[in-house]
Design an enzyme around this catalytic site. Structure first.
Site, mmCIF file in Angstrom:
data_model
loop_
_atom_site.group_PDB
_atom_site.id
_atom_site.type_symbol
_atom_site.label_atom_id
_atom_site.label_comp_id
_atom_site.label_asym_id
_atom_site.label_seq_id
_atom_site.Cartn_x
_atom_site.Cartn_y
_atom_site.Cartn_z
ATOM 1 N N GLN A 138 -24.101 28.332 -7.781
ATOM 2 C CA GLN A 138 -24.756 28.970 -6.632
ATOM 3 C C GLN A 138 -26.104 28.291 -6.397
ATOM 4 O O GLN A 138 -27.111 28.652 -6.991
ATOM 5 C CB GLN A 138 -24.937 30.476 -6.884
ATOM 6 N N PHE A 139 -26.101 27.323 -5.488
ATOM 7 C CA PHE A 139 -27.323 26.559 -5.227
ATOM 8 C C PHE A 139 -28.405 27.413 -4.578
ATOM 9 O O PHE A 139 -29.589 27.076 -4.633
ATOM 10 C CB PHE A 139 -27.011 25.346 -4.348
ATOM 11 N N THR A 140 -28.043 28.547 -3.980
ATOM 12 C CA THR A 140 -29.043 29.386 -3.309
ATOM 13 C C THR A 140 -30.047 29.993 -4.291
ATOM 14 O O THR A 140 -31.104 30.479 -3.873
ATOM 15 C CB THR A 140 -28.354 30.519 -2.520
#
Length: 265
Positions: free
Chosen positions: A101-103
């Protein structure tokens, strides 16, 4: 690397309407209060969301894998204890579901729109950097734990993540603030540095030898001076004693003469 860790009774990842990974199970024992066959859910594992930053290296990845496996977030008594921080996922032999999850690396300090420049690109010019690091992280978990108990979603895909948080228990780990500084590798000395080091050692040895020689000479001189001083003091003391004895003898002689005169007129 930044991770959001949740203790769950069940969790699953769905991509394009198909469940690709899931952990946890439902215990069908009846509850006493409901007096029905309502399923009773127990903690079954960890759901871990992973965000990789542009500054992360293999050191941060290995640190996070070790930290995740060692977290004491489960009760020791699986059947009756609801809370307790005594067992790790390894101790309890539970499962782990990881989701990229790059967020998690979003920067929200300015404005209201998330800035994702701090997240490592999944397809940089030099190759799939973030993808490789994420897969290396999973392999590290499987190597340190059990391969059949570590699951993951689909890197870079739109995923539907469903979970039941037990507790709720949610923890955040960030290698930027929680991990110790990586050890610095020692660089080999150059020829010039080696020569300077040898010169310093030789200079120290020379100074030490000089101090030893000086110390060896000083006691002899000191002893001779001490002997001479002792001889002089002894001579002075002897002369003083003789002089005092002579003076005392004269005084006694005069006293004796006076006594004799008074006794015999």
């Amino acid at each position: 690397m930044r991770a959001v860790i949740q203790r769950v009774t069940q969790a699953s990842v769905t991509v394009d309407g198909k469940v690709i990974s899931k952990i946890g199970r439902v215990d069908a024992r009846p509850t006493i209060l409901a007096q029905t066959l309502t399923p009773l859910c127990l903690p079954e594992g960890i759901l871990c969301l992973i965000g990789i930053s542009t500054t992360d290296t293999a050191y941060e990845s290995q640190w996070l894998a070790t930290k995740l496996l060692g977290l004491k977030i489960f009760p020791e008594d699986k059947e009756g204890e609801a809370w307790g921080w005594k067992s790790s996922v390894v101790d309890a032999q539970y499962e782990i579901l990881c989701v990229s999850q790059f967020t998690l690396q979003a920067n929200l300090r300015k404005g209201s729109k998330p800035d994702f420049h701090g997240a490592k690109a999944k397809q940089p010019p030099g190759g799939d950097d973030a993808r490789h690091m994420y897969h290396d992280f999973l392999e590290d978990l499987r190597t340190k734990y059990q391969a059949d108990k570590v699951f993951d979603g689909q890197f870079g895909a739109m995923m539907d993540v469903q979970l039941t948080n037990d507790g709720p228990v949610t923890l955040i780990l960030d290698s930027a603030t929680d991990a110790p500084a990586p050890p610095k590798s020692k660089q080999p000395l150059t020829a010039e540095q080696k020569q300077r080091a040898r010169d310093k050692v030789a200079a120290r040895q020379g100074r030490a030898k000089q101090r030893t020689d000086d110390s060896a000479m000083m006691p002899a001189n000191g002893t001779e001076q001490a002997k001479a001083g002792s001889t002089a003091v002894a001579a002075i003391s002897q002369e003083k004693l003789i002089s005092e004895a002579e003076q005392k003898s004269r005084e006694l002689s005069e006293t004796f003469k006076l006594a004799m005169t008074e006794s015999y007129p």
